[in-house]
Write a protein that holds these residues in place. Structure first.
Motif, PDB file in Angstrom:
ATOM      1  N   UNK A  53       0.824  -1.120   0.053  1.00 11.95           N
ATOM      2  CA  UNK A  53       0.005  -0.154  -0.023  1.00 11.95           C
ATOM      3  C   UNK A  53       0.956   1.194  -0.020  1.00 11.95           C
ATOM      4  N   UNK A  54       2.276   1.179  -0.091  1.00 11.55           N
ATOM      5  CA  UNK A  54       2.908   2.049   0.226  1.00 11.55           C
ATOM      6  C   UNK A  54       2.935   3.147  -1.154  1.00 11.55           C
ATOM      7  N   UNK A  55       2.456   4.381  -0.739  1.00 10.08           N
ATOM      8  CA  UNK A  55       2.207   5.456  -1.944  1.00 10.08           C
ATOM      9  C   UNK A  55       0.922   5.018  -2.756  1.00 10.08           C
ATOM     10  N   UNK A  56      -0.092   4.825  -1.863  1.00  9.84           N
ATOM     11  CA  UNK A  56      -1.517   4.463  -2.811  1.00  9.84           C
ATOM     12  C   UNK A  56      -1.357   3.342  -3.552  1.00  9.84           C
ATOM     13  N   UNK A  57      -0.497   2.202  -3.146  1.00  5.68           N
ATOM     14  CA  UNK A  57      -0.463   1.063  -3.907  1.00  5.68           C
ATOM     15  C   UNK A  57       0.690   1.303  -5.104  1.00  5.68           C
ATOM     16  N   UNK A  58       1.505   2.116  -5.066  1.00  8.44           N
ATOM     17  CA  UNK A  58       2.878   2.324  -5.993  1.00  8.44           C
ATOM     18  C   UNK A  58       3.586   0.893  -6.254  1.00  8.44           C
ATOM     19  N   UNK A  59       3.701   0.129  -5.333  1.00  7.63           N
ATOM     20  CA  UNK A  59       4.470  -1.067  -5.842  1.00  7.63           C
ATOM     21  C   UNK A  59       3.662  -2.077  -6.670  1.00  7.63           C
ATOM     22  N   UNK A  60       2.527  -2.187  -6.508  1.00 10.11           N
ATOM     23  CA  UNK A  60       1.466  -2.944  -7.094  1.00 10.11           C
ATOM     24  C   UNK A  60       1.452  -2.295  -8.595  1.00 10.11           C
ATOM     25  N   UNK A 110       3.000  -5.046 -18.466  1.00  9.78           N
ATOM     26  CA  UNK A 110       2.637  -4.354 -19.678  1.00  9.78           C
ATOM     27  C   UNK A 110       3.759  -4.147 -20.733  1.00  9.78           C
ATOM     28  N   UNK A 111       4.990  -3.487 -20.036  1.00  8.48           N
ATOM     29  CA  UNK A 111       6.120  -3.011 -20.707  1.00  8.48           C
ATOM     30  C   UNK A 111       6.792  -4.176 -21.566  1.00  8.48           C
ATOM     31  N   UNK A 112       6.805  -5.487 -21.059  1.00  3.87           N
ATOM     32  CA  UNK A 112       7.548  -6.692 -21.485  1.00  3.87           C
ATOM     33  C   UNK A 112       7.456  -6.947 -22.743  1.00  3.87           C
ATOM     34  N   UNK A 113       8.094  -7.532 -23.645  1.00  3.32           N
ATOM     35  CA  UNK A 113       7.934  -7.772 -25.041  1.00  3.32           C
ATOM     36  C   UNK A 113       7.394  -9.164 -25.020  1.00  3.32           C
ATOM     37  N   UNK A 114       6.548  -9.480 -26.168  1.00  2.00           N
ATOM     38  CA  UNK A 114       5.984 -10.731 -26.549  1.00  2.00           C
ATOM     39  C   UNK A 114       7.211 -11.778 -26.601  1.00  2.00           C
ATOM     40  N   UNK A 115       7.038 -12.836 -26.034  1.00  3.13           N
ATOM     41  CA  UNK A 115       5.723 -13.426 -25.424  1.00  3.13           C
ATOM     42  C   UNK A 115       5.772 -13.377 -23.987  1.00  3.13           C
ATOM     43  N   UNK A 116       6.699 -12.753 -23.305  1.00  5.87           N
ATOM     44  CA  UNK A 116       6.612 -12.493 -21.888  1.00  5.87           C
ATOM     45  C   UNK A 116       5.528 -11.462 -21.476  1.00  5.87           C
ATOM     46  N   UNK A 117       4.961 -10.329 -22.293  1.00  6.11           N
ATOM     47  CA  UNK A 117       4.261  -9.718 -21.881  1.00  6.11           C
ATOM     48  C   UNK A 117       2.688 -10.257 -21.273  1.00  6.11           C
ATOM     49  N   UNK A 118       2.119  -9.752 -20.412  1.00  2.00           N
ATOM     50  CA  UNK A 118       0.838 -10.515 -20.063  1.00  2.00           C
ATOM     51  C   UNK A 118       0.020  -9.265 -19.548  1.00  2.00           C
ATOM     52  N   UNK A 119      -0.854  -9.022 -20.432  1.00  2.02           N
ATOM     53  CA  UNK A 119      -1.903  -7.869 -20.274  1.00  2.02           C
ATOM     54  C   UNK A 119      -3.020  -8.025 -19.074  1.00  2.02           C
ATOM     55  N   UNK A 120      -3.262  -9.560 -19.128  1.00  2.00           N
ATOM     56  CA  UNK A 120      -4.028  -9.938 -17.994  1.00  2.00           C
ATOM     57  C   UNK A 120      -3.824  -9.616 -16.846  1.00  2.00           C
ATOM     58  N   UNK A 121      -2.463  -9.848 -16.359  1.00  2.00           N
ATOM     59  CA  UNK A 121      -1.932  -9.604 -15.068  1.00  2.00           C
ATOM     60  C   UNK A 121      -1.669  -8.412 -14.782  1.00  2.00           C
ATOM     61  N   UNK A 122      -1.132  -7.549 -15.778  1.00  2.00           N
ATOM     62  CA  UNK A 122      -1.064  -6.359 -15.829  1.00  2.00           C
ATOM     63  C   UNK A 122      -2.340  -5.479 -15.107  1.00  2.00           C
ATOM     64  N   UNK A 123      -3.563  -5.751 -15.911  1.00  2.00           N
ATOM     65  CA  UNK A 123      -4.703  -5.132 -15.423  1.00  2.00           C
ATOM     66  C   UNK A 123      -5.180  -5.466 -13.952  1.00  2.00           C
TER      67      UNK A 123
END
Length: 246
Positions: free
Chosen positions: A147-154, A162-175
C-alpha cells in the motif's frame, strides 16, 4: 551534577530530534508542491544541504530517491531519463543498505530500474540482466508494504507485465494489478491511466474509454502534482482510444 548532565543530554537529544522532524516536514511540504519550478528548485537545494550534513540519514536518502524518481518519470528525453533512472536506482540502493526492512528503498530501486530500462529499451535491459534485479526489489517492496504510495509497488509490478515484449508480456496480469490498486485506493488516477493503456493494447477500447474517463473526471486532491501529471498524459491516451473506436 550527574542529574543535570542527564537532563541536558535529554534536552539536546530532544532538540535534535525536533530539528530533524522539522527538516523532513519541510521536505515533504515542498514535495507536495514539486510541480512548481520554484518549489522543485528549493526542494533540491534543501535536500542537498541536509544530505551534506548527514549523508547516511535513511529518511533523507530515500527522499532523494523519491525526487529523482519523480524527475525520471517526467523526463521525455531518453538520455535524461537514463541518467535520472540510474541516479534513482543508486540512491535507492543506498537506502536499502541503510534500512533493508523498510519499503522505500526497495520500491524506488525498482522504479529507478524501470525508468532506466525504458530509456535504454526493454530488450537491452533484459540483455543486461535487469529483470531479475527489478523483480527482486519490487517483490520485496510488495511484501513489505504493497500500500506504500497508494499502492505504488503494485502499479510498478503491473506496468512490468505491460512493458515486457511478447511472449513475456501479460496484459491480463497487468490489469489485475491495477484493479487491486483501484479497489483499495480508488483515488489513485495513475491506476486508471495504466489500466486504460493496458485495455487498449488488449483490444478492449470500450473498457479503456471507461477507465480514462475516471482519470479525466477524477480529483487530484490526493496529490495535486501527481494527479495533474497523470491527467495531462491522459489526453493522448484518450485520443488514441477515440481513434480506435472510430
Amino acid at each position: 551534577m550527574r542529574l543535570i548532565l542527564l537532563v541536558l543530554c535529554v534536552l539536546v537529544a530532544g532538540s535534535a530530534g525536533a530539528a530533524e522532524t522539522e527538516v523532513l516536514a519541510k521536505l515533504d511540504a515542498l514535495h507536495g508542491k514539486r510541480a512548481e519550478p520554484a518549489a522543485a528548485k528549493e526542494l533540491e537545494a534543501e535536500l542537498k544541504k541536509a544530505l551534506t550534513a548527514t549523508p547516511d540519514d535513511f529518511d533523507l536518502v530515500w527522499r532523494q530517491a523519491r525526487l529523482l524518481q519523480w524527475q525520471a518519470d517526467g523526463a521525455t528525453a531518453e538520455k535524461l531519463k537514463k541518467v535520472l533512472g540510474r541516479q534513482t536506482w543508486d540512491a535507492a540502493e543506498k537506502a536499502v543498505k541503510l534500512a533493508p526492512e523498510r519499503v522505500e528503498g526497495h520500491y524506488y530501486a525498482a522504479a529507478g530500474i524501470g525508468a532506466y530500462s525504458q530509456a535504454v529499451g526493454v530488450m537491452k535491459a533484459l540483455g543486461e540482466g535487469l529483470e531479475g534485479k527489478f523483480n527482486e526489489r519490487i517483490d520485496t517492496a510488495i511484501k513489505i508494504d504493497s500500500d506504500f504510495g497508494l499502492g505504488a509497488p503494485l502499479l510498478v509490478k503491473g506496468r512490468y507485465f505491460y512493458e515486457l515484449p511478447w511472449p513475456k508480456r501479460d496484459l491480463g496480469k497487468s490489469a489485475d494489478y491495477y484493479q487491486k490498486v483501484i479497489k483499495k485506493h480508488p483515488e489513485m488516477l495513475r491506476a486508471y491511466l495504466f489500466l486504460a493503456e493496458t485495455l487498449l493494447k488488449d483490444d478492449k477500447a470500450k473498457e479503456a474509454r471507461d477507465a480514462i474517463q475516471k482519470v479525466k473526471q477524477g480529483s487530484v486532491a490526493y496529490d495535486s502534482a501527481e494527479g495533474q501529471r497523470v491527467q495531462e498524459w491522459a489526453k493522448k491516451v484518450d485520443a488514441d482510444i477515440e481513434e480506435e473506436l472510430k
